[in-house]
Design a protein around this motif. Structure first.
Motif, PDB file in Angstrom:
ATOM      1  N   LEU A  48     -30.322 -26.887 -26.523  1.00  0.00           N
ATOM      2  CA  LEU A  48     -29.317 -27.936 -26.426  1.00  0.00           C
ATOM      3  C   LEU A  48     -29.705 -28.928 -25.321  1.00  0.00           C
ATOM      4  N   PRO A  49     -29.109 -30.108 -25.320  1.00  0.00           N
ATOM      5  CA  PRO A  49     -29.506 -31.131 -24.343  1.00  0.00           C
ATOM      6  C   PRO A  49     -28.927 -30.862 -22.957  1.00  0.00           C
ATOM      7  N   PRO A  50     -29.371 -31.591 -21.941  1.00  0.00           N
ATOM      8  CA  PRO A  50     -28.809 -31.445 -20.596  1.00  0.00           C
ATOM      9  C   PRO A  50     -27.312 -31.755 -20.596  1.00  0.00           C
ATOM     10  N   ALA A  51     -26.586 -31.122 -19.672  1.00  0.00           N
ATOM     11  CA  ALA A  51     -25.136 -31.324 -19.593  1.00  0.00           C
ATOM     12  C   ALA A  51     -24.710 -31.507 -18.146  1.00  0.00           C
ATOM     13  N   LEU A  52     -23.709 -32.337 -17.956  1.00  0.00           N
ATOM     14  CA  LEU A  52     -23.024 -32.443 -16.673  1.00  0.00           C
ATOM     15  C   LEU A  52     -21.696 -31.714 -16.814  1.00  0.00           C
ATOM     16  N   PHE A  53     -21.510 -30.653 -16.036  1.00  0.00           N
ATOM     17  CA  PHE A  53     -20.270 -29.889 -16.023  1.00  0.00           C
ATOM     18  C   PHE A  53     -19.445 -30.332 -14.814  1.00  0.00           C
ATOM     19  N   THR A  54     -18.192 -30.712 -15.065  1.00  0.00           N
ATOM     20  CA  THR A  54     -17.290 -31.160 -14.008  1.00  0.00           C
ATOM     21  C   THR A  54     -16.050 -30.288 -14.010  1.00  0.00           C
ATOM     22  N   VAL A  55     -15.623 -29.814 -12.839  1.00  0.00           N
ATOM     23  CA  VAL A  55     -14.405 -29.011 -12.748  1.00  0.00           C
ATOM     24  C   VAL A  55     -13.896 -29.029 -11.316  1.00  0.00           C
ATOM     25  N   GLY A  56     -12.584 -28.863 -11.161  1.00  0.00           N
ATOM     26  CA  GLY A  56     -11.983 -28.720  -9.842  1.00  0.00           C
ATOM     27  C   GLY A  56     -11.698 -27.258  -9.550  1.00  0.00           C
ATOM     28  N   THR A  57     -11.606 -26.913  -8.276  1.00  0.00           N
ATOM     29  CA  THR A  57     -11.375 -25.512  -7.917  1.00  0.00           C
ATOM     30  C   THR A  57      -9.937 -25.083  -8.173  1.00  0.00           C
ATOM     31  N   ALA A  58      -9.024 -26.038  -8.408  1.00  0.00           N
ATOM     32  CA  ALA A  58      -7.634 -25.689  -8.709  1.00  0.00           C
ATOM     33  C   ALA A  58      -7.352 -25.861 -10.196  1.00  0.00           C
ATOM     34  N   ASP A  59      -8.283 -25.416 -11.001  1.00  0.00           N
ATOM     35  CA  ASP A  59      -8.186 -25.526 -12.460  1.00  0.00           C
ATOM     36  C   ASP A  59      -8.220 -24.121 -13.052  1.00  0.00           C
ATOM     37  N   PRO A  60      -7.243 -23.753 -13.897  1.00  0.00           N
ATOM     38  CA  PRO A  60      -7.305 -22.433 -14.538  1.00  0.00           C
ATOM     39  C   PRO A  60      -8.589 -22.200 -15.316  1.00  0.00           C
ATOM     40  N   LEU A  61      -9.244 -23.267 -15.749  1.00  0.00           N
ATOM     41  CA  LEU A  61     -10.478 -23.145 -16.530  1.00  0.00           C
ATOM     42  C   LEU A  61     -11.726 -23.176 -15.656  1.00  0.00           C
ATOM     43  N   LEU A  62     -11.572 -22.897 -14.369  1.00  0.00           N
ATOM     44  CA  LEU A  62     -12.715 -22.882 -13.464  1.00  0.00           C
ATOM     45  C   LEU A  62     -13.783 -21.894 -13.924  1.00  0.00           C
ATOM     46  N   ASP A  63     -13.378 -20.670 -14.262  1.00  0.00           N
ATOM     47  CA  ASP A  63     -14.363 -19.676 -14.701  1.00  0.00           C
ATOM     48  C   ASP A  63     -15.089 -20.129 -15.963  1.00  0.00           C
ATOM     49  N   ASP A  64     -14.365 -20.751 -16.882  1.00  0.00           N
ATOM     50  CA  ASP A  64     -14.999 -21.211 -18.113  1.00  0.00           C
ATOM     51  C   ASP A  64     -16.184 -22.122 -17.800  1.00  0.00           C
ATOM     52  N   THR A  65     -15.966 -23.063 -16.877  1.00  0.00           N
ATOM     53  CA  THR A  65     -17.043 -23.986 -16.529  1.00  0.00           C
ATOM     54  C   THR A  65     -18.168 -23.281 -15.788  1.00  0.00           C
ATOM     55  N   LEU A  66     -17.826 -22.438 -14.812  1.00  0.00           N
ATOM     56  CA  LEU A  66     -18.874 -21.762 -14.046  1.00  0.00           C
ATOM     57  C   LEU A  66     -19.699 -20.837 -14.927  1.00  0.00           C
ATOM     58  N   TYR A  67     -19.036 -20.096 -15.806  1.00  0.00           N
ATOM     59  CA  TYR A  67     -19.765 -19.192 -16.694  1.00  0.00           C
ATOM     60  C   TYR A  67     -20.637 -19.979 -17.676  1.00  0.00           C
ATOM     61  N   MET A  68     -20.057 -21.026 -18.277  1.00  0.00           N
ATOM     62  CA  MET A  68     -20.812 -21.787 -19.270  1.00  0.00           C
ATOM     63  C   MET A  68     -21.977 -22.530 -18.626  1.00  0.00           C
ATOM     64  N   SER A  69     -21.788 -23.088 -17.460  1.00  0.00           N
ATOM     65  CA  SER A  69     -22.882 -23.814 -16.819  1.00  0.00           C
ATOM     66  C   SER A  69     -24.020 -22.870 -16.449  1.00  0.00           C
ATOM     67  N   ALA A  70     -23.666 -21.625 -16.065  1.00  0.00           N
ATOM     68  CA  ALA A  70     -24.702 -20.639 -15.758  1.00  0.00           C
ATOM     69  C   ALA A  70     -25.489 -20.271 -17.016  1.00  0.00           C
ATOM     70  N   ARG A  71     -24.799 -20.103 -18.129  1.00  0.00           N
ATOM     71  CA  ARG A  71     -25.479 -19.767 -19.384  1.00  0.00           C
ATOM     72  C   ARG A  71     -26.312 -20.956 -19.879  1.00  0.00           C
ATOM     73  N   TRP A  72     -25.805 -22.174 -19.642  1.00  0.00           N
ATOM     74  CA  TRP A  72     -26.553 -23.380 -20.020  1.00  0.00           C
ATOM     75  C   TRP A  72     -27.868 -23.437 -19.242  1.00  0.00           C
ATOM     76  N   ALA A  73     -27.782 -23.143 -17.943  1.00  0.00           N
ATOM     77  CA  ALA A  73     -28.991 -23.141 -17.115  1.00  0.00           C
ATOM     78  C   ALA A  73     -29.941 -22.035 -17.535  1.00  0.00           C
TER      79      ALA A  73
END
Length: 316
Positions: free
Chosen positions: A250-275
């Motif tokens: 898949l192509p490069p991605a910019l993941f954006t998230v705030g630390t006060a977001d219930p979906l914080l883990d979703d972004t951190l987990y997905m960005s790690a798998r993307w990398a």
């Protein structure tokens, strides 16, 4: 590498703290959206509320209609004021059950004029009337059109894609469908993914958030998933929750998230798998940012939008 200091409450600036308190108070003063008919909630959101003010609609917007899987499919189009360098396919938020293609015109105007992209937002079918995979099929159809006849019609070559919350989910799922069903793994040069909902089985940060509604809460996310996916479908199937998919190619991605977001883990987990899939990109985490904090004016928002601008311009 993510700066761990971002997760220290002391790093949250006063403007962000005040904004978050205002949002929580405004939601607490409103009727619970799940106590109202869905059409009433949709109408209220479109008109704007104290907790979620409506964004102005652009007088520059036009509609392009293409053939979708269930009939005509509308794409809201905002063109750059100068020469187009590429296109940005946008997929709106709203938990698959709310929202519309005309509710984030200021973002699209900014990308159009700053990056020189023709911006197109997909008016996909909403759940629960149209459950999975209806919205995804519409986004897939829009992406295929843009990667095919749309290029010539719009006079562009460089394609990018992105979205917020469930829009980020649908953007990733669209890229996977292009790769797996159409042999188009790199039809889009990059993905702008803001606070995506990537695990409909619910990550720990979603499960543990609770009932405080800082834009969204645990109940909201559960109800969104329930509306989108019919009972009996495994919520963690790779074709439902992209966190569990093979992400290679898949192509490069910019993941954006705030630390006060219930979906914080979703972004951190997905960005790690993307990398780990060697796709490239960047993860930007903002101290105290609420869910899709970029819709609220402020210094934090401007920092995030400037990074999004630079990311997209680099892909043209």
């Amino acid at each position: 590498m993510i700066d761990h200091a971002l997760f220290d409450p002391a790093t949250i600036d006063a403007e962000t703290k005040a904004l978050n308190a205002e949002i929580v108070a405004a939601h607490a003063a409103q009727a619970d959206p799940w106590s109202l008919p869905i059409e009433e909630v949709r109408a209220r959101r479109r008109a704007g509320t104290q907790a979620s003010p409506a964004m102005p609609r652009s007088p520059r917007a036009e509609t392009v209609t293409i053939e979708g899987p269930a009939g005509p499919l509308a794409l809201r189009v905002i063109r750059p004021q100068g020469k187009a360098r590429g296109a940005y396919l946008h997929i709106h938020r709203g938990g698959w059950v709310w929202g519309a293609a005309d509710e984030q015109d200021p973002w699209l105007e900014r990308i159009a004029d700053t990056c020189g992209f023709v911006c197109l937002s997909v008016e996909y079918r909403l759940a629960p009337e149209h459950p999975y995979p209806a919205a995804l099929e519409d986004c897939e159809a829009a992406a295929l059109w843009l990667a095919g006849p749309g290029k010539a019609e719009l006079g562009i070559h460089a394609l990018t894609i992105g979205g917020e919350s469930v829009g980020a989910h649908l953007a990733v799922m669209t890229l996977l469908r292009l790769r797996d069903r159409h042999n188009l793994p790199r039809a889009f040069r990059g993905a702008n993914l803001n606070a995506g909902f990537y695990d409909l089985g619910l990550t720990p940060s979603v499960r543990l958030w609770g009932e405080e509604r800082l834009v969204i809460n645990t109940t909201d996310l559960k109800r969104f998933a329930d509306g989108y996916v019919r009972e009996g479908i495994d919520r963690r199937r790779p074709d439902v929750s992209p966190l569990y998919a093979d992400l290679k190619g898949l192509p490069p991605a910019l993941f954006t998230v705030g630390t006060a977001d219930p979906l914080l883990d979703d972004t951190l987990y997905m960005s790690a798998r993307w990398a780990a899939a060697n796709n490239g990109g960047h993860t930007a985490v903002y101290a105290g940012g609420c869910h899709i904090f970029v819709r609220y004016p402020g210094a934090l928002t401007e920092r995030a939008l400037e990074l999004i601008d630079r990311f997209l311009m680099a892909l043209a």
